[in-house]
Design an enzyme around this catalytic site. Structure first.
Site, PDB file in Angstrom:
ATOM      1  N   ASP A 107       0.841  -1.198   0.000  1.00  0.00           N
ATOM      2  CA  ASP A 107       0.000   0.000   0.000  1.00  0.00           C
ATOM      3  C   ASP A 107       0.882   1.257   0.000  1.00  0.00           C
ATOM      4  O   ASP A 107       1.688   1.440  -0.900  1.00  0.00           O
ATOM      5  CB  ASP A 107      -0.959  -0.081   1.200  1.00  0.00           C
ATOM      6  CG  ASP A 107      -2.028   0.981   1.209  1.00  0.00           C
ATOM      7  OD1 ASP A 107      -3.057   0.792   0.550  1.00  0.00           O
ATOM      8  OD2 ASP A 107      -1.838   2.009   1.896  1.00  0.00           O
ATOM      9  N   ARG A 108       0.762   2.133   0.992  1.00  0.00           N
ATOM     10  CA  ARG A 108       1.602   3.335   1.023  1.00  0.00           C
ATOM     11  C   ARG A 108       3.076   2.971   1.057  1.00  0.00           C
ATOM     12  O   ARG A 108       3.910   3.627   0.417  1.00  0.00           O
ATOM     13  CB  ARG A 108       1.269   4.199   2.252  1.00  0.00           C
ATOM     14  CG  ARG A 108      -0.185   4.557   2.435  1.00  0.00           C
ATOM     15  CD  ARG A 108      -0.796   5.222   1.242  1.00  0.00           C
ATOM     16  NE  ARG A 108      -0.198   6.535   0.983  1.00  0.00           N
ATOM     17  CZ  ARG A 108      -0.457   7.272  -0.105  1.00  0.00           C
ATOM     18  NH1 ARG A 108      -1.263   6.814  -1.046  1.00  0.00           N
ATOM     19  NH2 ARG A 108       0.093   8.459  -0.264  1.00  0.00           N
ATOM     20  N   HIS A 152     -11.165   8.289  -0.389  1.00  0.00           N
ATOM     21  CA  HIS A 152     -10.226   8.854   0.574  1.00  0.00           C
ATOM     22  C   HIS A 152      -9.056   9.543  -0.108  1.00  0.00           C
ATOM     23  O   HIS A 152      -8.489  10.494   0.431  1.00  0.00           O
ATOM     24  CB  HIS A 152      -9.721   7.761   1.520  1.00  0.00           C
ATOM     25  CG  HIS A 152      -9.004   6.636   0.843  1.00  0.00           C
ATOM     26  ND1 HIS A 152      -9.586   5.839  -0.118  1.00  0.00           N
ATOM     27  CD2 HIS A 152      -7.724   6.179   0.983  1.00  0.00           C
ATOM     28  CE1 HIS A 152      -8.718   4.940  -0.541  1.00  0.00           C
ATOM     29  NE2 HIS A 152      -7.585   5.122   0.105  1.00  0.00           N
ATOM     30  N   TYR A 212      -0.862  11.450   1.917  1.00  0.00           N
ATOM     31  CA  TYR A 212      -1.789  11.300   0.797  1.00  0.00           C
ATOM     32  C   TYR A 212      -1.817  12.550  -0.085  1.00  0.00           C
ATOM     33  O   TYR A 212      -1.912  12.450  -1.316  1.00  0.00           O
ATOM     34  CB  TYR A 212      -3.193  10.985   1.309  1.00  0.00           C
ATOM     35  CG  TYR A 212      -3.430   9.516   1.523  1.00  0.00           C
ATOM     36  CD1 TYR A 212      -4.008   8.731   0.530  1.00  0.00           C
ATOM     37  CD2 TYR A 212      -3.067   8.898   2.722  1.00  0.00           C
ATOM     38  CE1 TYR A 212      -4.235   7.383   0.727  1.00  0.00           C
ATOM     39  CE2 TYR A 212      -3.282   7.544   2.926  1.00  0.00           C
ATOM     40  CZ  TYR A 212      -3.863   6.790   1.923  1.00  0.00           C
ATOM     41  OH  TYR A 212      -4.072   5.445   2.111  1.00  0.00           O
ATOM     42  N   HIS A 272      -7.189  -6.940   0.852  1.00  0.00           N
ATOM     43  CA  HIS A 272      -6.094  -5.988   0.718  1.00  0.00           C
ATOM     44  C   HIS A 272      -4.960  -6.259   1.700  1.00  0.00           C
ATOM     45  O   HIS A 272      -3.781  -6.111   1.364  1.00  0.00           O
ATOM     46  CB  HIS A 272      -6.644  -4.573   0.944  1.00  0.00           C
ATOM     47  CG  HIS A 272      -5.628  -3.487   0.871  1.00  0.00           C
ATOM     48  ND1 HIS A 272      -4.887  -3.215  -0.269  1.00  0.00           N
ATOM     49  CD2 HIS A 272      -5.222  -2.588   1.809  1.00  0.00           C
ATOM     50  CE1 HIS A 272      -4.085  -2.193  -0.044  1.00  0.00           C
ATOM     51  NE2 HIS A 272      -4.260  -1.794   1.211  1.00  0.00           N
TER      52      HIS A 272
END
Length: 292
Positions: A107-108, A152, A212, A272
């Site tokens: 992910d990030r 988001h 983000y 996920h």
């Protein structure tokens, strides 16, 4: 007290401009660094890290702005650029005695790992990226009603003020939403782990939003510059992801191959949070990559 990775030592390492990262370190041998995603901490790697530590030095940090790592205020829009966060990781590994290491991110953390592979190719020997697309491509494939799944991203892309205020108004509901809807196996996130993720995220709203926000600005510019220059990942790359290509109407393997000519692209059937939902599957992929 939040749970920890069993058998690992915890260290605080200064990486840049006084920023200190919290890292769990275990095992011995060639190094592999494991980077967590949102809304998690290094703890997401607890199953995978324990296995890899049998024959590797495993380094699991909390990213800048997350968990128990420092959360500097972003004053110029670059404080949470993936280029900045990738430099943190290279500095962390170097401070622990590893100038070259394998790198896996979710992910990030996968976006940070992707940037580290482009910016520091002599440091990263092998690269694994879990359930993400490069930032530039991510924005390209999101369109129409299907983009609602990524609401988001759009919320936290807004200028400073409103996103932070809205999320801070009900942080457990916001972050808990993703922990609930992104997993297909709720038992993979035990109550004490879920509580640790919520506590960490609750305490990090401004820095998470800054991370983000960077992905809607400076990170796009960095990716676009690399694409224009023809820069690619030089090391072997493994990508594990859900079948987002089918869901959103694009060829995920082709997207990745444009960046990574030496690519092993695999789709998974779990949710996920695959390092927690399907650790054996993630381990098989990582060990195959480490043998290359």
């Amino acid at each position: 007290m939040d749970p920890k990775i069993n058998g690992f030592d915890y260290r605080r390492v200064t990486v840049a401009d006084g920023v200190t990262l919290n890292a769990a370190v275990g095992g011995s041998g060639p190094a592999i660094v494991l980077l967590h995603g949102f809304p998690q901490t290094h703890l997401m790697w607890r199953h995978v890290a324990a296995d890899l530590a049998a024959d590797h030095t495993v380094i699991c940090p909390d990213l800048r702005g997350y968990g128990d790592s420092d959360k500097p205020v972003d004053t110029d829009g670059a404080g949470y650029a993936k280029r900045t966060m990738a430099a943190d990781i290279v500095a962390l590994a170097g401070a622990l005695g590893h100038d070259r290491f394998a790198l896996a991110g979710h992910d990030r953390g996968a976006l940070v790992a992707f940037r580290a592979g482009l910016d520091h190719p002599t440091a990263v020997s092998q690269l694994a990226l879990l359930d993400v697309l490069p930032t530039l491509d991510m924005w390209d494939v999101l369109h129409g009603a299907s983009a609602a799944v990524a609401f988001h991203l759009y919320l936290m892309a807004q200028p400073p003020g409103l996103p932070e205020e809205l999320i801070a108004g009900s942080p457990d509901a916001f972050f808990g939403h993703f922990l609930d809807v992104w997993t297909r196996d709720p038992e993979a996130l035990p109550a004490e782990v879920r509580a640790a993720y919520l506590r960490a995220s609750r305490d990090a709203v401004p820095s998470i939003v800054a991370d983000y926000r960077a992905s809607a600005g400076i990170d796009v510019a960095h990716d676009a510059a690399d694409r224009a220059a023809g820069n690619q990942l030089r090391m072997p790359v493994t990508v594990l992801q859900q079948d987002w290509g089918a869901a959103l109407g694009y060829d995920a393997a082709a997207v990745w191959r444009a960046w990574a000519p030496d690519l092993d692209h695999q789709t998974v059937t779990c949710g996920h949070f695959m390092a927690e939902e399907a650790p054996a599957e993630v381990l098989r992929a990582l060990r195959a990559l480490l043998d290359r």
